[in-house]
Design a protein around this motif. Structure first.
Motif, PDB file in Angstrom:
ATOM      1  N   LYS A 248      -7.962   3.530  -3.093  1.00 13.77           N
ATOM      2  CA  LYS A 248      -6.606   3.180  -3.535  1.00 13.77           C
ATOM      3  C   LYS A 248      -6.580   1.697  -3.878  1.00 13.77           C
ATOM      4  O   LYS A 248      -7.303   0.892  -3.283  1.00 13.77           O
ATOM      5  CB  LYS A 248      -5.589   3.464  -2.432  1.00 13.77           C
ATOM      6  N   GLN A 252       1.668  -5.165  -5.935  1.00 13.42           N
ATOM      7  CA  GLN A 252       2.791  -5.840  -5.286  1.00 13.42           C
ATOM      8  C   GLN A 252       3.952  -5.923  -6.269  1.00 13.42           C
ATOM      9  O   GLN A 252       3.766  -5.865  -7.491  1.00 13.42           O
ATOM     10  CB  GLN A 252       2.370  -7.247  -4.830  1.00 13.42           C
ATOM     11  N   TRP A 264       6.095  -4.266 -11.065  1.00 14.94           N
ATOM     12  CA  TRP A 264       4.913  -4.284 -10.183  1.00 14.94           C
ATOM     13  C   TRP A 264       3.747  -4.929 -10.909  1.00 14.94           C
ATOM     14  O   TRP A 264       3.722  -4.972 -12.148  1.00 14.94           O
ATOM     15  CB  TRP A 264       4.572  -2.865  -9.730  1.00 14.94           C
ATOM     16  N   SER A 314      -7.544  -2.390   5.040  1.00 14.96           N
ATOM     17  CA  SER A 314      -6.389  -2.488   4.147  1.00 14.96           C
ATOM     18  C   SER A 314      -5.119  -2.198   4.920  1.00 14.96           C
ATOM     19  O   SER A 314      -4.987  -1.166   5.562  1.00 14.96           O
ATOM     20  CB  SER A 314      -6.547  -1.506   3.002  1.00 14.96           C
ATOM     21  N   GLU A 315      -4.203  -3.167   4.879  1.00 14.71           N
ATOM     22  CA  GLU A 315      -2.927  -2.987   5.574  1.00 14.71           C
ATOM     23  C   GLU A 315      -1.805  -2.992   4.566  1.00 14.71           C
ATOM     24  O   GLU A 315      -1.977  -3.354   3.418  1.00 14.71           O
ATOM     25  CB  GLU A 315      -2.733  -4.125   6.573  1.00 14.71           C
ATOM     26  N   GLY A 316      -0.615  -2.618   5.026  1.00 13.38           N
ATOM     27  CA  GLY A 316       0.550  -2.648   4.130  1.00 13.38           C
ATOM     28  C   GLY A 316       0.698  -1.345   3.385  1.00 13.38           C
ATOM     29  O   GLY A 316      -0.168  -0.468   3.429  1.00 13.38           O
ATOM     30  N   ASN A 317       1.815  -1.237   2.676  1.00  8.80           N
ATOM     31  CA  ASN A 317       2.179   0.041   2.052  1.00  8.80           C
ATOM     32  C   ASN A 317       1.696   0.214   0.637  1.00  8.80           C
ATOM     33  O   ASN A 317       1.708   1.298   0.113  1.00  8.80           O
ATOM     34  CB  ASN A 317       3.711   0.158   1.995  1.00  8.80           C
ATOM     35  N   HIS A 318       1.309  -0.881   0.019  1.00 12.21           N
ATOM     36  CA  HIS A 318       1.210  -0.783  -1.423  1.00 12.21           C
ATOM     37  C   HIS A 318      -0.190  -0.503  -1.933  1.00 12.21           C
ATOM     38  O   HIS A 318      -0.662  -1.110  -2.876  1.00 12.21           O
ATOM     39  CB  HIS A 318       1.819  -2.037  -2.064  1.00 12.21           C
ATOM     40  N   TRP A 319      -0.819   0.448  -1.277  1.00 17.57           N
ATOM     41  CA  TRP A 319      -2.112   0.935  -1.739  1.00 17.57           C
ATOM     42  C   TRP A 319      -1.851   2.266  -2.434  1.00 17.57           C
ATOM     43  O   TRP A 319      -1.314   3.192  -1.846  1.00 17.57           O
ATOM     44  CB  TRP A 319      -3.076   1.106  -0.568  1.00 17.57           C
ATOM     45  N   VAL A 320      -2.222   2.336  -3.688  1.00 19.53           N
ATOM     46  CA  VAL A 320      -1.798   3.463  -4.527  1.00 19.53           C
ATOM     47  C   VAL A 320      -3.006   4.052  -5.247  1.00 19.53           C
ATOM     48  O   VAL A 320      -3.888   3.316  -5.696  1.00 19.53           O
ATOM     49  CB  VAL A 320      -0.772   2.955  -5.588  1.00 19.53           C
ATOM     50  N   TYR A 328       5.187   3.619 -11.107  1.00 20.04           N
ATOM     51  CA  TYR A 328       5.734   2.268 -10.929  1.00 20.04           C
ATOM     52  C   TYR A 328       5.878   1.580 -12.295  1.00 20.04           C
ATOM     53  O   TYR A 328       5.011   1.756 -13.158  1.00 20.04           O
ATOM     54  CB  TYR A 328       4.784   1.426 -10.058  1.00 20.04           C
TER      55      TYR A 328
END
Ligand code: SF4
Length: 346
Positions: A248, A252, A264, A314-320, A328
């Protein structure tokens, strides 16, 4: 040099323009449209964009948001996604905000008088004139880019239009056919878009040839006069395209106001990538660079080089997933990066 047209000349000019429009005017989806909301959408889309680009956006928009209430209730991401690729994204954010103004300040009824409509975000004098003359046949003049060019040539205006707005508005007011403002304004826009073009104007078939000072002087393309060109700077940017172990990619969102607000992007920085990697992905491992992407905005150009890295933690939500990126809204430059990523990922 100011053209002085007598009332008799102005009447003759109105007649000749409307007669030409009757034969050569364009058929457009928003023309003779009584729904003021739809006319508003078309006017905003047309502000900085050509008709041929606008038509498909206009149709998609009205499918998604058939009424001003639908637009007011939508979330900003959906609005920006429908605008994706049209540029000047403040227009989309303003439309969204103004739809909410219609609901909260005007009881859900789109305002129909000049003073009220000018309170809507993103609506200035020419847009208001365009909306109210087109949807309600009100006698309000317009002065968009095409009209500025036509009137500058009629007058052989010796300054750039931005330095002579008062005179141009006066001429637009004086010429307006108050018996038939809708057709007159539409005809004036068509004249600018189809005959009185920036390059190679078709003066030989123009209904206003005998009234046009630039034509009489034999130099139509010397007008409108240009403001001295400012050098447009180029920013060299590098983008971090970070993939995690699930393949992914990290994206941001830009702040909601300002250039490309709410869109984005891949994290990017001017100059060296290292400070950005140290901040976001300290253990990133470089894999490969993609082709540099070029894009021009109004006040600067960018050269954006994407560099692919792999990241373990990998942290956070924005792994796509690449296949989900189309959910987006992105700017054109970042869409060009996505195109390259799709090719690599099959
Ligand atoms: S004569 Fe030529 S320059 Fe003058 S208004 Fe017509 S198309 Fe434009």
């Amino acid at each position: 040099m100011t053209a002085v047209f007598t009332e008799a000349t102005r009447q003759a000019m109105r007649r000749s323009l409307l007669s030409w429009y009757g034969q050569a005017g364009r058929t457009l989806p928003w023309r003779n449209e009584p729904n003021i909301y739809r006319v508003w959408i078309s006017e905003i889309m047309l502000q900085q964009t050509q008709v041929k680009t606008v038509i498909s956006y206009y149709e998609r928009w009205l499918k998604a948001f058939p009424t001003v209430q639908n637009l007011a209730q939508a979330d900003q991401q959906t609005v920006l996604k429908l605008w994706e690729g049209l540029g000047y994204y403040a227009r989309a954010r303003n439309l969204h905000y103004a739809a909410q103004q219609v609901v909260t300040e005007f009881g859900g009824q789109f305002p129909e008088d000049l003073e009220a409509i000018l309170q809507l975000k993103g609506v200035g004098r020419t847009t208001a004139g365009g909306i109210l003359s087109s949807a309600r046949n009100l006698p309000l003049s317009i002065l968009d880019g095409n009209v500025k060019r036509v009137l500058s040539r009629l007058m052989a205006l010796d300054r750039p239009p931005a330095k002579a707005l008062k005179e141009l508005w006066q001429l637009s007011d004086q010429l307006l056919d108050i018996e038939n403002p809708r057709d007159f304004n539409q005809a004036l826009m068509d004249l600018g878009a189809t005959l009185c073009k920036q390059k190679n104007p078709s003066c030989d078939i123009c209904p206003w040839q005998s009234n046009c000072q630039a034509y009489q002087q034999g130099t139509p393309t010397d007008f409108p006069r240009k403001a001295p060109k400012k050098k447009i700077p180029t920013k060299k940017l590098v983008a971090a395209i970070a993939f995690n172990t699930q393949n992914k990619v990290f994206i941001q969102q830009r702040p909601v106001t300002g250039l490309l607000g709410g869109l984005w992007e891949f994290p990017n920085i001017e100059g060296e990538l290292k400070p950005l990697l140290d901040e976001l992905f300290p253990n990133a491992v470089y894999q490969q660079s993609l082709e540099t992407v070029f894009h021009a905005y109004t006040h600067f150009k960018i050269e954006l080089t994407p560099k692919i890295h792999t990241v373990k933690n990998s942290e956070g939500n924005h792994w796509v997933k690449i296949s989900d990126l189309d959910q987006y809204p992105f700017s054109k430059a970042h869409l060009k990066i996505i195109e390259q990523l799709r090719k690599i990922n099959g």
